[in-house]
Design a protein around this motif. Structure first.
Motif, PDB file in Angstrom:
ATOM      1  N   LEU A 159      47.311  37.408  39.409  1.00 15.24           N
ATOM      2  CA  LEU A 159      46.359  38.455  39.791  1.00 15.24           C
ATOM      3  C   LEU A 159      47.108  39.742  40.137  1.00 15.24           C
ATOM      4  O   LEU A 159      48.145  39.690  40.811  1.00 15.24           O
ATOM      5  CB  LEU A 159      45.511  38.002  40.988  1.00 15.24           C
ATOM      6  CG  LEU A 159      44.546  36.855  40.712  1.00 15.24           C
ATOM      7  CD1 LEU A 159      43.940  36.333  42.023  1.00 15.24           C
ATOM      8  CD2 LEU A 159      43.449  37.301  39.745  1.00 15.24           C
ATOM      9  N   PRO A 160      46.618  40.886  39.716  1.00 17.92           N
ATOM     10  CA  PRO A 160      47.355  42.134  39.940  1.00 17.92           C
ATOM     11  C   PRO A 160      47.488  42.526  41.409  1.00 17.92           C
ATOM     12  O   PRO A 160      48.379  43.298  41.755  1.00 17.92           O
ATOM     13  CB  PRO A 160      46.534  43.184  39.162  1.00 17.92           C
ATOM     14  CG  PRO A 160      45.177  42.594  39.039  1.00 17.92           C
ATOM     15  CD  PRO A 160      45.366  41.102  38.986  1.00 17.92           C
ATOM     16  N   PHE A 161      46.659  41.984  42.270  1.00 16.29           N
ATOM     17  CA  PHE A 161      46.709  42.347  43.687  1.00 16.29           C
ATOM     18  C   PHE A 161      47.457  41.323  44.536  1.00 16.29           C
ATOM     19  O   PHE A 161      47.566  41.497  45.745  1.00 16.29           O
ATOM     20  CB  PHE A 161      45.295  42.566  44.246  1.00 16.29           C
ATOM     21  CG  PHE A 161      44.360  41.403  44.046  1.00 16.29           C
ATOM     22  CD1 PHE A 161      44.381  40.319  44.902  1.00 16.29           C
ATOM     23  CD2 PHE A 161      43.454  41.410  43.000  1.00 16.29           C
ATOM     24  CE1 PHE A 161      43.527  39.241  44.718  1.00 16.29           C
ATOM     25  CE2 PHE A 161      42.584  40.355  42.807  1.00 16.29           C
ATOM     26  CZ  PHE A 161      42.620  39.265  43.671  1.00 16.29           C
ATOM     27  N   VAL A 162      48.014  40.281  43.930  1.00 16.01           N
ATOM     28  CA  VAL A 162      48.798  39.283  44.655  1.00 16.01           C
ATOM     29  C   VAL A 162      50.274  39.602  44.443  1.00 16.01           C
ATOM     30  O   VAL A 162      50.759  39.623  43.314  1.00 16.01           O
ATOM     31  CB  VAL A 162      48.465  37.850  44.185  1.00 16.01           C
ATOM     32  CG1 VAL A 162      49.427  36.838  44.783  1.00 16.01           C
ATOM     33  CG2 VAL A 162      47.023  37.499  44.538  1.00 16.01           C
ATOM     34  N   THR A 163      50.995  39.874  45.546  1.00 18.12           N
ATOM     35  CA  THR A 163      52.404  40.244  45.415  1.00 18.12           C
ATOM     36  C   THR A 163      53.349  39.064  45.574  1.00 18.12           C
ATOM     37  O   THR A 163      54.479  39.128  45.099  1.00 18.12           O
ATOM     38  CB  THR A 163      52.789  41.333  46.431  1.00 18.12           C
ATOM     39  OG1 THR A 163      52.521  40.856  47.751  1.00 18.12           O
ATOM     40  CG2 THR A 163      52.024  42.612  46.176  1.00 18.12           C
ATOM     41  N   HIS A 164      52.925  38.036  46.263  1.00 21.72           N
ATOM     42  CA  HIS A 164      53.729  36.824  46.423  1.00 21.72           C
ATOM     43  C   HIS A 164      52.770  35.652  46.324  1.00 21.72           C
ATOM     44  O   HIS A 164      51.704  35.679  46.936  1.00 21.72           O
ATOM     45  CB  HIS A 164      54.402  36.745  47.796  1.00 21.72           C
ATOM     46  CG  HIS A 164      55.288  37.890  48.122  1.00 21.72           C
ATOM     47  ND1 HIS A 164      54.815  39.117  48.517  1.00 21.72           N
ATOM     48  CD2 HIS A 164      56.633  38.002  48.114  1.00 21.72           C
ATOM     49  CE1 HIS A 164      55.828  39.927  48.739  1.00 21.72           C
ATOM     50  NE2 HIS A 164      56.943  39.278  48.508  1.00 21.72           N
TER      51      HIS A 164
END
Length: 160
Positions: free
Chosen positions: A90-95
């Protein structure tokens, strides 16, 4: 093992790339080597697993992302690899990563860091994750950040 040149390269990059139009050329010049040599050595270090990646570590607060939450999920073990890959993409999940549960107090095995400009935005993103996990998720929570911690990777000490 790494040789002295590899060590110099790692030490030069561990603080980050210079903010110039051609950062690898600048680092290579600083180290007194051709840029192609630097890039070849970095590719070899990555292929050998000595380094995993070179990436930006932005300050989310300065980017306007002042609401940050680690979403935690209790996901069916037989589906966690497949679902974790979807969540991590997902583009909004960084880790996004799997961790063992610490029963009975901590039932969560999937972690996904989400950033937003408000708690409502983070909650919306959390809802999107919940929709993907569906019935494979037996519970969740969110741990909001209260402060920024110093973010650095492993640092080599200078020899001497």
């Amino acid at each position: 093992m790494i040789d002295a040149t590899d060590r110099r390269i790692i030490e030069a990059l561990q603080g980050g790339l210079p903010l110039v139009p051609a950062p690898y050329a600048q680092v290579a010049d600083d180290l007194g080597m051709p840029e192609a040599t630097l890039l070849d050595r970095l590719a070899t270090l990555k292929a050998r697993g000595v380094i995993r990646r070179i990436a930006a570590a932005p300050n989310h607060y300065k980017l306007g992302m002042t609401s940050n939450g680690m979403t935690v999920w209790d996901v069916q073990d037989d589906l966690i690899t497949e679902l974790g890959a979807h969540i991590g993409a997902l583009p909004f999940v960084t880790h996004c990563y799997e961790r063992p549960r610490a029963l009975p107090d901590w039932p969560y095995n999937l972690f996904a860091m989400v950033h937003g400009s408000s708690p409502d935005e983070v909650e919306d993103k959390r809802g999107q994750i919940a929709a993907i996990l569906g019935s494979a998720c037996r519970g969740s929570d969110i741990l909001y950040s209260t402060r920024i911690l110093k973010k650095t990777g492993l640092r080599l000490k200078a020899k001497g």
